[in-house]
Design a protein around this motif. Structure first.
Motif, short mmCIF file in Angstrom:
data_model
loop_
_atom_site.label_atom_id
_atom_site.label_comp_id
_atom_site.label_asym_id
_atom_site.label_seq_id
_atom_site.Cartn_x
_atom_site.Cartn_y
_atom_site.Cartn_z
N THR A 7 9.47 42.50 32.20
CA THR A 7 8.62 43.44 31.46
C THR A 7 7.18 43.38 31.93
O THR A 7 6.52 44.41 32.10
CB THR A 7 8.68 43.13 29.95
OG1 THR A 7 10.04 43.22 29.50
CG2 THR A 7 7.83 44.10 29.16
N LEU A 53 12.35 52.22 32.96
CA LEU A 53 12.76 50.82 32.88
C LEU A 53 12.39 50.21 31.54
O LEU A 53 13.18 49.45 30.94
CB LEU A 53 12.12 50.02 34.02
CG LEU A 53 12.60 50.35 35.44
CD1 LEU A 53 11.81 49.56 36.45
CD2 LEU A 53 14.09 50.06 35.60
N GLY A 56 14.75 51.67 28.95
CA GLY A 56 16.07 51.07 29.07
C GLY A 56 16.11 49.67 28.48
O GLY A 56 17.07 49.29 27.79
N GLY A 57 15.07 48.87 28.75
CA GLY A 57 15.02 47.52 28.18
C GLY A 57 14.96 47.53 26.67
O GLY A 57 15.57 46.68 26.01
N ALA A 60 18.43 48.64 25.25
CA ALA A 60 19.48 47.65 25.47
C ALA A 60 19.48 46.56 24.41
O ALA A 60 20.47 45.83 24.27
CB ALA A 60 19.30 47.02 26.85
N ARG A 76 20.32 49.10 30.52
CA ARG A 76 19.30 48.75 31.51
C ARG A 76 19.73 49.18 32.91
O ARG A 76 18.92 49.60 33.73
CB ARG A 76 19.01 47.25 31.47
CG ARG A 76 18.27 46.83 30.20
CD ARG A 76 18.23 45.33 30.02
NE ARG A 76 17.40 44.66 31.02
CZ ARG A 76 17.19 43.34 31.02
NH1 ARG A 76 17.75 42.59 30.08
NH2 ARG A 76 16.43 42.79 31.95
N TYR A 79 19.45 53.18 33.15
CA TYR A 79 18.09 53.67 33.37
C TYR A 79 17.59 53.29 34.76
O TYR A 79 16.81 54.03 35.37
CB TYR A 79 17.16 53.15 32.28
CG TYR A 79 17.28 53.94 30.99
CD1 TYR A 79 16.47 55.04 30.75
CD2 TYR A 79 18.22 53.62 30.03
CE1 TYR A 79 16.59 55.79 29.60
CE2 TYR A 79 18.36 54.35 28.86
CZ TYR A 79 17.53 55.44 28.65
OH TYR A 79 17.66 56.18 27.51
N SER A 156 19.54 41.31 36.73
CA SER A 156 18.48 41.98 36.00
C SER A 156 17.90 43.07 36.90
O SER A 156 17.39 42.76 37.98
CB SER A 156 17.38 40.98 35.61
OG SER A 156 16.31 41.64 34.96
N GLU A 158 15.29 45.19 36.64
CA GLU A 158 13.87 45.54 36.68
C GLU A 158 13.12 44.95 37.87
O GLU A 158 12.41 45.66 38.59
CB GLU A 158 13.18 45.12 35.37
CG GLU A 158 13.58 45.91 34.16
CD GLU A 158 14.86 45.39 33.51
OE1 GLU A 158 15.33 46.00 32.54
OE2 GLU A 158 15.38 44.36 33.98
#
Length: 318
Positions: A7, A53, A56-57, A60, A76, A79, A156, A158
């Motif tokens: 993040t 992003l 999406g986080g 989720a 996640r 997206y 992950s 991102e």
């Protein structure tokens, strides 16, 4: 911890790209450079991608429902796949169109000639800062894996997305700098168009890589080899469980792992003893691999079959 790092990297990249996009648009309006327009749209696309992003986080994190009993962790990945589509269309294809237009009808940069150079220099500094944050957060979770392996194996989405976007942004700025610089030196606008074409091809390539990786995650990837070994060791080391007959794992999200295993138990054990062994095995797995949120262990009796040479080989009913 990994989610917090992801993040942070996304937020830093979003802030940098918003500022860069505004500056590039101003430079385009002053100079008419196609490379500056392509880079402006690139930064806008990147900003939208980072917003996707973050969305999406957030989505989720919703709790599982009767309609979605395994939760929403894979949103996640969805997206992140949308990011690849946006990067391909809004970024790559638009840049290629602008390149074709500029090469077909080239014209030099006549007004505010050195503004693009200054803007691109500032943008490179800001993108480097965003890239530095992405690298720092990635180093905290990638361990000994190389960068290519990290991007390919990370569950992950991102951090790999931000790393590729930031790397693409820096390379794109270099291409724009070369194209604009040659146009200013020679007075030939074709170089501006060629720089724009290089940016477009770069973005298309990055989008394809992202799409392939996100597709794999959407289809469903197993746990890492290290996690598989630790899970098998935890189950097999449980009292009253003789061995792991077979096991399947699948990521329901970056931090959610489904584990389904069939284990061999002694046929003389009663139901209470087998149940306690399964409960103990589940507890051991969660201690070894905390992201194993859903665990299903099925007991079975180990049998043996005869091979052609008469050797007994352990087996079990499927």
């Amino acid at each position: 911890m990994a989610a917090e790092g992801s993040t942070k990297a996304v937020v830093v990249a979003l802030g940098a790209n918003l500022g860069i996009a505004a500056t590039k648009f101003m430079a385009f309006l002053l100079t008419g450079s196609s490379a500056m327009l392509a880079e402006s749209i690139h930064s806008v696309a990147d900003s939208g991608n980072q917003g996707l992003l973050l969305l999406g986080g957030r989505r989720a994190k919703r709790d599982a429902t009767a309609a979605h009993p395994f939760g929403y962790g894979r949103e996640r990945y969805i997206y992140a796949f949308l990011v690849a589509i946006v990067l391909f269309s809004v970024g790559g294809l638009f840049a290629l169109y602008e390149a074709w237009h500029k090469i077909s009808d080239p014209h030099p940069i006549e007004e505010w000639r050195w503004v693009p150079i200054a803007v691109l220099g500032v943008a490179i500094v800001l993108e480097s800062m965003a890239m530095r944050t992405a690298i720092k957060e990635s180093n905290a979770v990638r361990g000994k894996a190389g960068w290519v392996e990290f991007i390919r194996r990370s569950k992950s989405p991102e951090l790999p997305v931000i790393l590729l976007e930031d790397a693409g942004a820096l390379l794109g700025l270099v291409f724009a700098l070369i194209g604009v610089g040659l146009t200013l030196i020679t007075g030939d606008g074709v170089y501006d168009g060629l720089g724009t074409a290089a940016i477009g091809l770069l973005l298309v390539a990055i989008a394809v890589v992202l799409a392939v990786e996100m597709k794999s995650l959407l289809v469903g990837e197993s746990a890492t080899e290290e996690h598989v070994r630790r899970i098998e060791r935890a189950i097999a080391g449980t009292e009253d469980i003789d061995s792991v007959i077979h096991m399947r794992t699948m990521h329901l999200g970056p931090d959610e792992l489904l584990v389904a295993a069939k284990v061999a138990v002694d046929g003389e054990d009663d139901a209470v003893r087998v149940t306690r062994a399964i409960d103990a095995a589940e507890a051991r797995v969660r201690r070894e691999v905390p992201i194993a949120t859903l665990i299903y262990i099925e007991p079975d009796l180990m049998r043996s079959r005869q091979t052609a040479d008469g050797t007994a080989v352990p087996t079990a009913d499927e």
